[in-house]
Design an enzyme around this catalytic site. Structure first.
Site, PDB file in Angstrom:
ATOM      1  N   GLU A 262       0.882  -1.170   0.000  1.00 57.52           N
ATOM      2  CA  GLU A 262       0.000   0.000   0.000  1.00 57.52           C
ATOM      3  C   GLU A 262       0.913   1.211   0.000  1.00 57.52           C
ATOM      4  OE1 GLU A 262      -1.498   3.205   0.776  1.00 57.52           O
ATOM      5  OE2 GLU A 262      -1.713   2.521   2.838  1.00 57.52           O
ATOM      6  N   CYS A 296      -1.784   9.080   2.984  1.00 54.91           N
ATOM      7  CA  CYS A 296      -1.608   8.809   1.565  1.00 54.91           C
ATOM      8  C   CYS A 296      -2.866   9.097   0.757  1.00 54.91           C
ATOM      9  CB  CYS A 296      -1.164   7.365   1.355  1.00 54.91           C
ATOM     10  SG  CYS A 296      -2.210   6.162   2.187  1.00 54.91           S
TER      11      CYS A 296
END
Length: 492
Positions: A262, A296
């Site tokens: 990720e 993010c």
């Protein structure tokens, strides 16, 4: 110019920040060489030392994980679930204490820290529930034979987690791995090890067998090279930058290990004509400052229809200019400091680059004070498409705004970067909504809000934003292998 007038975290630095140690085979280890000091980003004071794992420690943790896996995979799923749920109950009991640790070492507000911990409990509970529904299949076959598809735990997992969501990321990885029947070696970021230690302690106190969950600290290069290269490790899962994720994936590929990555994002926010600009501006301010801009999935590139561009930028800047920036323990603070000096320097460079290329600062753009890593929530307007703020993941509270004539241009700009994690769009048009769903290259698209996936929906990206998904109905898939069994009742 804003000022930081109070730093209440100083009152908690010595009393609330516990010693940081490694946890190997059921034993806490503190007496190792100091690798780094954990620093409070609000005060720049040192909180405590981080021990460095030795080669012997890494050998030991591998053997512990192998032993723990043999125990845990043979523990009935319902028994595993009982222990996992007890750990979650302990996390909820200790939420205020863990949140104080998280705020001390990360800087986010105390309320945001508590919310992250509560959310992580939801992740673990979801994974535990999924573990008793990891059904295999029976394929129809002729009499006297069976074709079975079994799902089994992949083996010991190396989980590498970041400093920006130190509880959430660790919970996603450890929760899914443990629910699937795997053992785990957790390596948290050196900036935020205390939060991970507190989570591991809850699992220890819940009765998790020794070796099933381990924690190591120290030299990231040494740890990743040693543990990924070992035949004991069967899966590498990482949350962090794309650059580091690619390096770890290369290491894993050499050892023929699967990965769950990720990685970074640079989320576009497409704002169409005719939307409620004032309301979207307020929501955008909340989204941009969430977790101090250090996530993010943070809204980054604001791509705005020319008919509403000026009004949106003005309202957005107005909303952010009123935000109260301060110490995470200050109840009045709406946003805390950046987590480290690297992010502060990047923010300064990004503003300077945008202005030099012809952009303008609508609000913010400056460091706050001379102590602590504080930076103003910032709106950059008329930003050229080649500016850093449009091409590099900001990971700070900077929003870059550009004007576009139509949806065609908006989608082109949204897809112009190498990453594709989260994206957001605001539109009153059903036709535009349908087109955005098809054409925007992201793993997560939120329309008319800034929400991100909960435990019940997958989280992950496309392009350079990673490999695989965390959460949702497929939460355990990466941690399971499928075995085909072809059985005949007797020799023929």
């Amino acid at each position: 110019m804003r000022e930081i007038t109070t730093r209440p975290s100083e009152a908690f630095e010595k009393t609330d920040y516990p010693p940081v140690g490694m946890y190997i085979d059921g034993e806490w280890i503190y007496d190792r060489e100091t690798w780094r000091m954990v620093r409070n980003p609000s005060t720049e004071n040192d909180l405590g030392p981080v021990p460095k794992a030795t080669d012997a420690d890494l050998d030991r943790v591998l053997q512990a994980a192998q032993k723990g896996f043999l125990i845990w995979r043979n523990t009935p799923p319902n028994e595993r679930v009982k222990i996992i749920r007890k750990a979650v109950a302990l996390i909820r009991e200790r939420i205020k204490d863990i949140a104080r640790i998280l705020t001390l070492e990360n800087g986010k507000t105390l309320s945001a820290a508590e919310a992250e911990i509560d959310r992580c409990c939801n992740f673990i509970e979801w994974d535990a529930a999924e573990s008793v529904r990891s059904y295999g299949l029976i394929v129809p076959s002729e009499a006297g034979s069976q074709k079975l598809l079994l799902k089994q735990p992949i083996g010991p997992v190396l989980a590498l987690t970041p400093w920006n969501v130190p509880m959430s990321s660790a919970a996603r990885k450890c929760g899914a791995a443990l629910a699937a029947g795997c053992s785990v070696i957790l390596k948290p970021a050196v900036e935020t090890p205390g939060t991970a230690c507190a989570m591991v302690k809850c699992f220890e106190d819940a009765g998790l067998p020794a070796g099933v969950l381990n924690l190591v600290l120290g030299d990231s290069g040494q740890i990743s090279t040693t543990l990924i290269g070992s035949p004991i490790t069967r899966l590498v899962t990482f949350t962090g930058s794309t650059e580091v994720g690619k390096h770890l994936t290369e290491l894993a590929a050499r050892a023929m290990k699967p990965v769950l990555m990720e990685l970074g994002g640079n989320a576009p926010v497409i704002i169409g004509e005719g939307v409620d600009v004032d309301r979207v501006a307020v929501l955008s301010a909340e989204a941009k400052t969430r977790a101090n801009g250090l996530i993010c999935a943070s809204a980054s590139r604001f791509i705005i229809h020319e008919s509403v561009y000026k009004r949106f930028v003005d309202r957005f800047a107005e909303a952010l200019s009123d935000y109260r920036v301060g110490d995470g323990f200050d109840p009045a603070a709406q946003m805390g400091p950046l987590a480290n000096s690297r992010r502060l320097e990047t923010a300064r460079e990004m503003v300077l680059d945008a202005v030099e290329r012809g952009g303008r600062v609508a609000t913010g753009g400056n460091q706050i004070g001379n102590r602590g890593y504080y930076f103003e929530p910032t709106v950059l307007a008329d930003v050229p498409l080649d500016a850093q703020a449009m091409t590099i993941e900001p990971f700070n509270p900077i929003a870059a705004c550009v004007s576009i004539p139509d949806m065609e241009a908006a989608i082109k700009i949204a897809n112009s970067v190498d990453v594709g994690l989260a994206g957001y769009a605001f539109t009153n048009s059903l036709a535009e909504s349908e087109r955005l769903q098809r054409e925007v290259e992201v793993g997560i698209l939120s329309i008319n809000h800034f929400g991100t996936p909960d435990a019940d929906t997958p989280f992950g990206g496309v392009k350079d934003s990673g490999i695989g998904r965390e959460g949702g109905p497929s939460a355990l898939d990466a941690y399971l292998v499928q075995k085909t069994v072809l059985l005949q009742a007797s020799l023929r």
